[in-house]
Scaffold this motif. Structure first.
Motif, PDB file in Angstrom:
ATOM      1  N   MET A   1     -30.959  30.569  32.881  1.00  0.00           N
ATOM      2  CA  MET A   1     -29.772  29.806  32.492  1.00  0.00           C
ATOM      3  C   MET A   1     -28.549  30.713  32.417  1.00  0.00           C
ATOM      4  SD  MET A   1     -28.721  28.217  28.808  1.00  0.00           S
ATOM      5  CE  MET A   1     -29.701  26.742  28.746  1.00  0.00           C
ATOM      6  N   ALA A   2     -28.711  31.867  31.779  1.00  0.00           N
ATOM      7  CA  ALA A   2     -27.599  32.803  31.620  1.00  0.00           C
ATOM      8  C   ALA A   2     -27.024  33.212  32.968  1.00  0.00           C
ATOM      9  CB  ALA A   2     -28.061  34.033  30.846  1.00  0.00           C
ATOM     10  N   THR A   3     -27.896  33.480  33.923  1.00  0.00           N
ATOM     11  CA  THR A   3     -27.443  33.902  35.255  1.00  0.00           C
ATOM     12  C   THR A   3     -26.644  32.803  35.942  1.00  0.00           C
ATOM     13  OG1 THR A   3     -29.329  35.385  35.522  1.00  0.00           O
ATOM     14  CG2 THR A   3     -28.205  34.689  37.528  1.00  0.00           C
ATOM     15  N   GLN A   4     -27.164  31.590  35.890  1.00  0.00           N
ATOM     16  CA  GLN A   4     -26.471  30.484  36.555  1.00  0.00           C
ATOM     17  C   GLN A   4     -25.143  30.148  35.876  1.00  0.00           C
ATOM     18  OE1 GLN A   4     -28.711  27.102  37.972  1.00  0.00           O
ATOM     19  NE2 GLN A   4     -30.656  28.178  37.770  1.00  0.00           N
ATOM     20  N   VAL A   5     -25.129  30.180  34.551  1.00  0.00           N
ATOM     21  CA  VAL A   5     -23.885  29.918  33.820  1.00  0.00           C
ATOM     22  C   VAL A   5     -22.859  30.997  34.134  1.00  0.00           C
ATOM     23  CG1 VAL A   5     -22.830  29.863  31.518  1.00  0.00           C
ATOM     24  CG2 VAL A   5     -24.944  28.600  31.946  1.00  0.00           C
TER      25      VAL A   5
ATOM     26  N   ILE B   1     -14.636  24.177  29.442  1.00  0.00           N
ATOM     27  CA  ILE B   1     -15.168  24.548  30.760  1.00  0.00           C
ATOM     28  C   ILE B   1     -16.578  25.109  30.618  1.00  0.00           C
ATOM     29  CG2 ILE B   1     -14.924  26.223  32.643  1.00  0.00           C
ATOM     30  CD1 ILE B   1     -11.877  25.828  32.414  1.00  0.00           C
ATOM     31  N   SER B   2     -16.769  26.008  29.661  1.00  0.00           N
ATOM     32  CA  SER B   2     -18.097  26.596  29.444  1.00  0.00           C
ATOM     33  C   SER B   2     -19.116  25.525  29.076  1.00  0.00           C
ATOM     34  CB  SER B   2     -18.032  27.657  28.337  1.00  0.00           C
ATOM     35  OG  SER B   2     -17.192  28.726  28.704  1.00  0.00           O
ATOM     36  N   PHE B   3     -18.711  24.610  28.214  1.00  0.00           N
ATOM     37  CA  PHE B   3     -19.598  23.527  27.782  1.00  0.00           C
ATOM     38  C   PHE B   3     -20.045  22.689  28.980  1.00  0.00           C
ATOM     39  CE2 PHE B   3     -20.823  19.495  25.940  1.00  0.00           C
ATOM     40  CZ  PHE B   3     -21.385  19.833  24.714  1.00  0.00           C
ATOM     41  N   LYS B   4     -19.082  22.352  29.842  1.00  0.00           N
ATOM     42  CA  LYS B   4     -19.402  21.553  31.032  1.00  0.00           C
ATOM     43  C   LYS B   4     -20.373  22.299  31.946  1.00  0.00           C
ATOM     44  CE  LYS B   4     -17.397  18.349  32.621  1.00  0.00           C
ATOM     45  NZ  LYS B   4     -17.680  16.900  32.727  1.00  0.00           N
ATOM     46  N   ILE B   5     -20.144  23.593  32.103  1.00  0.00           N
ATOM     47  CA  ILE B   5     -21.003  24.392  32.982  1.00  0.00           C
ATOM     48  C   ILE B   5     -22.417  24.497  32.412  1.00  0.00           C
ATOM     49  CG2 ILE B   5     -21.413  26.772  33.762  1.00  0.00           C
ATOM     50  CD1 ILE B   5     -18.407  26.961  34.331  1.00  0.00           C
TER      51      ILE B   5
ATOM     52  N   THR C   1      -8.937  37.509  31.156  1.00  0.00           N
ATOM     53  CA  THR C   1     -10.141  37.409  30.342  1.00  0.00           C
ATOM     54  C   THR C   1     -11.387  37.565  31.192  1.00  0.00           C
ATOM     55  OG1 THR C   1     -11.315  35.994  28.763  1.00  0.00           O
ATOM     56  CG2 THR C   1     -10.238  34.888  30.590  1.00  0.00           C
ATOM     57  N   ASP C   2     -12.404  38.133  30.581  1.00  0.00           N
ATOM     58  CA  ASP C   2     -13.690  38.238  31.259  1.00  0.00           C
ATOM     59  C   ASP C   2     -14.736  37.524  30.407  1.00  0.00           C
ATOM     60  OD1 ASP C   2     -13.983  39.917  29.127  1.00  0.00           O
ATOM     61  OD2 ASP C   2     -14.414  41.725  30.288  1.00  0.00           O
ATOM     62  N   GLN C   3     -15.968  37.571  30.856  1.00  0.00           N
ATOM     63  CA  GLN C   3     -17.044  36.913  30.125  1.00  0.00           C
ATOM     64  C   GLN C   3     -17.592  37.837  29.037  1.00  0.00           C
ATOM     65  OE1 GLN C   3     -20.183  35.142  32.567  1.00  0.00           O
ATOM     66  NE2 GLN C   3     -18.789  35.166  34.316  1.00  0.00           N
ATOM     67  N   ASP C   4     -17.700  37.306  27.849  1.00  0.00           N
ATOM     68  CA  ASP C   4     -18.388  37.983  26.750  1.00  0.00           C
ATOM     69  C   ASP C   4     -19.222  36.915  26.054  1.00  0.00           C
ATOM     70  OD1 ASP C   4     -17.242  40.749  26.765  1.00  0.00           O
ATOM     71  OD2 ASP C   4     -15.377  39.634  26.490  1.00  0.00           O
ATOM     72  N   ASN C   5     -20.525  36.930  26.265  1.00  0.00           N
ATOM     73  CA  ASN C   5     -21.355  35.874  25.695  1.00  0.00           C
ATOM     74  C   ASN C   5     -22.779  36.359  25.458  1.00  0.00           C
ATOM     75  OD1 ASN C   5     -22.583  35.632  28.391  1.00  0.00           O
ATOM     76  ND2 ASN C   5     -20.721  34.514  28.942  1.00  0.00           N
ATOM     77  N   ALA C   6     -23.539  35.551  24.759  1.00  0.00           N
ATOM     78  CA  ALA C   6     -24.929  35.885  24.441  1.00  0.00           C
ATOM     79  C   ALA C   6     -25.677  34.596  24.119  1.00  0.00           C
ATOM     80  CB  ALA C   6     -24.991  36.850  23.256  1.00  0.00           C
ATOM     81  N   ILE C   7     -26.999  34.682  24.117  1.00  0.00           N
ATOM     82  CA  ILE C   7     -27.840  33.524  23.795  1.00  0.00           C
ATOM     83  C   ILE C   7     -28.833  33.912  22.701  1.00  0.00           C
ATOM     84  CG2 ILE C   7     -29.676  31.997  24.641  1.00  0.00           C
ATOM     85  CD1 ILE C   7     -28.297  31.983  27.359  1.00  0.00           C
TER      86      ILE C   7
ATOM     87  N   ASP D   1     -22.624  32.977  36.765  1.00  0.00           N
ATOM     88  CA  ASP D   1     -22.135  32.887  38.147  1.00  0.00           C
ATOM     89  C   ASP D   1     -21.088  31.781  38.289  1.00  0.00           C
ATOM     90  OD1 ASP D   1     -23.782  34.951  38.892  1.00  0.00           O
ATOM     91  OD2 ASP D   1     -25.325  33.678  39.794  1.00  0.00           O
ATOM     92  N   LYS D   2     -21.325  30.668  37.633  1.00  0.00           N
ATOM     93  CA  LYS D   2     -20.372  29.558  37.715  1.00  0.00           C
ATOM     94  C   LYS D   2     -19.073  29.896  36.978  1.00  0.00           C
ATOM     95  CE  LYS D   2     -23.796  25.851  38.295  1.00  0.00           C
ATOM     96  NZ  LYS D   2     -23.267  25.305  39.564  1.00  0.00           N
ATOM     97  N   LEU D   3     -19.188  30.555  35.832  1.00  0.00           N
ATOM     98  CA  LEU D   3     -17.986  30.973  35.105  1.00  0.00           C
ATOM     99  C   LEU D   3     -17.161  31.944  35.944  1.00  0.00           C
ATOM    100  CD1 LEU D   3     -19.375  31.509  31.476  1.00  0.00           C
ATOM    101  CD2 LEU D   3     -17.682  29.807  32.175  1.00  0.00           C
ATOM    102  N   ASN D   4     -17.835  32.851  36.620  1.00  0.00           N
ATOM    103  CA  ASN D   4     -17.143  33.808  37.476  1.00  0.00           C
ATOM    104  C   ASN D   4     -16.415  33.086  38.613  1.00  0.00           C
ATOM    105  OD1 ASN D   4     -16.726  36.718  38.391  1.00  0.00           O
ATOM    106  ND2 ASN D   4     -17.718  35.846  40.199  1.00  0.00           N
ATOM    107  N   PHE D   5     -17.056  32.066  39.169  1.00  0.00           N
ATOM    108  CA  PHE D   5     -16.437  31.281  40.240  1.00  0.00           C
ATOM    109  C   PHE D   5     -15.171  30.584  39.742  1.00  0.00           C
ATOM    110  CE2 PHE D   5     -15.909  27.083  42.234  1.00  0.00           C
ATOM    111  CZ  PHE D   5     -15.689  27.463  43.555  1.00  0.00           C
TER     112      PHE D   5
END
Length: 483
Positions: free
Chosen positions: A249-253, A187-191, A223-229, A255-259
């Motif tokens: 990019m981080a913001t858009q990714v 899912i993350s990859f697709k987003i 689960t929640d989001q835990d990520n970095a770039i 927001d979509k993950l949260n959705f």
């Protein structure tokens, strides 16, 4: 009968199935000759290997269509100019489910089978999936085919049912973790791909990494989001624009993950936080500081970012960071390990003085927090893994196994910790799936004590005793204190 066939994917090994014959050619073979060979051998996949019998890549019918015909390239060009280089190997003793998950995580459609240094055949993802039509793993393929974020949300909503189905069949909770994590990764990859298509090509090489339970491939249903770039270092003239792109990019990714259902992290361990989207040199500075400061808060941050895993981008960036951290950990840093060890002692098993399960009251029900109960095993595996420079094992179970192989843990200690951890994980996943499916409630980690059988209660008490004993060992080894 269907259930039995579906379950075979979790017990069958690669060596139990028939491989396809490897057909290969040299890197300099003209494209048209390679195509003729594929036609004559009736294969849709041709591997390319050099004079030293090292496999360099492969081409498929799709490769020829997309990289040659569509681009109107000359058929006289050498085949290595159009080949895919994502060579992934597996051994005959690996499980079929591991092969399928590896194909998804490595973004590969083919696996070479290596038996003690000899390549004995290859497998295709489509073939493995077609033979497991009833398996929940086939669901991952449907996630890859989702056309928008709305579709991805619907897919994620089906995951609790898959978890419940797997656990009911007696599938090991480690496998269930891996299935859930692979779905989340997909899912993350697709987003990320969707966001990049909107923003345009990235201005620099980068890697998107996940942290915490997803970094360890141990996702539960809460689960929640835990990520970095991490992005490559660029010149001064490009620095601001590059940073702006990746923060956008981080913001858009995010927001979509949260959705979709991966909620924002309360602790702000997300790439949207400017502290966690930075250049490679800045990330090296972060890790170096955390190690050298040897402060409690630095140890907490290091622990969070040690459990990291790249899911998109240039993996060489992650390897560069790991090599740097490996060098730093070889320096005399005893104080750093002391704070990491103390961090592993923050959560104690919920046992009363009289060795009963300690509970808390929530909504007039006596419950205990199973996530907190499991945390000491995760923490102690991390501490010992760091001390022994085990970087390639991201998963708690894999770390425990590696520590056993190094002689840090005995066979008995390994079995105690591993079995305890995955028993707790199975209980946690079952609880969360039941909340979502049966109660239509949000998943949590609070298990009602009265919902447990007598056997489950006794088992939990024994597990908590085991954890206490190992925590005592950490006190002795790292803090030199029993207090």
């Amino acid at each position: 009968m269907e259930d039995k066939l579906a379950d075979q994917i979790y017990t069958a090994r690669i060596g139990d199935i028939t491989f396809k014959k490897i057909v290969s050619c040299s890197p300099g073979t003209p494209i048209f000759e390679a195509a003729i060979k594929m036609s004559e051998q009736k294969t849709s996949c041709l591997f390319i290997k050099n004079d030293q019998d090292v496999y360099l890549g492969f081409v498929t019918d799709i490769t020829l269509r997309d990289n040659v015909i569509a681009k109107q390239l000359s058929p006289n060009l050498p085949i290595d100019e159009v080949m895919d280089t994502n060579i992934v190997t597996i051994t005959p003793d690996a499980y079929v489910y591991e092969a399928i998950l590896m194909m998804f995580s490595k973004k590969s459609r083919y696996l070479l089978v290596n038996d003690n240094g000899n390549y004995v055949g290859f497998l295709s993802r489509n073939r493995l999936l077609s033979e497991q039509a009833e398996s929940p793993l086939v669901f991952i393929q449907s996630v890859k085919s989702a056309v928008n974020t709305g579709d991805l949300k619907l897919k994620w909503q089906k995951v609790p049912g898959i978890v419940s189905q797997l656990l009911a069949r007696g599938v090991h909770s480690k496998i269930v973790n891996e299935v859930v994590t692979t779905i989340a990764d997909t899912i993350s990859f697709k987003i990320i791909e969707e966001v990049i298509a909107k923003l345009g090509p990235p201005p620099a090489k980068f890697v998107f990494m996940v942290l915490g339970s997803e970094g360890r491939k141990e996702l539960s249903l809460k689960t929640d989001q835990d990520n970095a770039i991490i992005y490559e270092d660029t010149g001064e003239d490009k620095r601001a624009a590059v940073r702006s792109y990746f923060l956008d990019m981080a913001t858009q990714v995010s927001d979509k993950l949260n959705f979709v259902g991966f909620v924002y992290c309360d602790g702000d361990y997300m790439a949207t936080n400017p502290n966690w989207t930075h250049s490679l040199s800045h990330w090296k500075y972060n890790y170096k500081n955390w190690i050298e400061e040897a402060l409690p808060e630095a140890a907490v941050k290091f622990a969070a970012f040690f459990d990291c895993r790249a899911i998109y981008g240039d993996l060489s960036i992650m390897e560069s960071l790991r090599s740097f951290v490996d060098e730093e950990l070889q320096k005399p840093i005893e104080k750093f390990y002391v704070y990491l060890a103390k961090n592993a002692l923050l959560y104690e098993p919920p046992l009363t003085y009289f060795r009963n399960i300690r509970t808390q009251k929530i909504h007039k029900k006596e419950v205990f927090d199973i996530k907190t109960a499991m945390t000491p095993i995760v923490d102690l595996a991390r501490v010992y893994a760091l001390q022994n420079r085990i970087f390639q094992k991201e998963n708690t179970g894999e770390r425990l196994k590696a520590l056993r192989e190094l002689g840090v843990f005995s066979e008995e200690q390994f079995n105690e910790l591993s079995q305890s951890y995955y028993y707790l994980m199975g209980l946690r996943l079952k609880h969360q799936a039941n909340l979502i499916i049966n109660d239509q409630a949000a998943p949590n980690n609070f298990i009602e004590i009265d919902s447990l059988t007598k056997i489950e209660k006794v088992t939990l008490i024994e597990i908590f005793k085991i954890i206490q004993n190992f925590q005592s060992g950490i006190r002795m080894k790292f803090t030199n204190s029993l207090g």
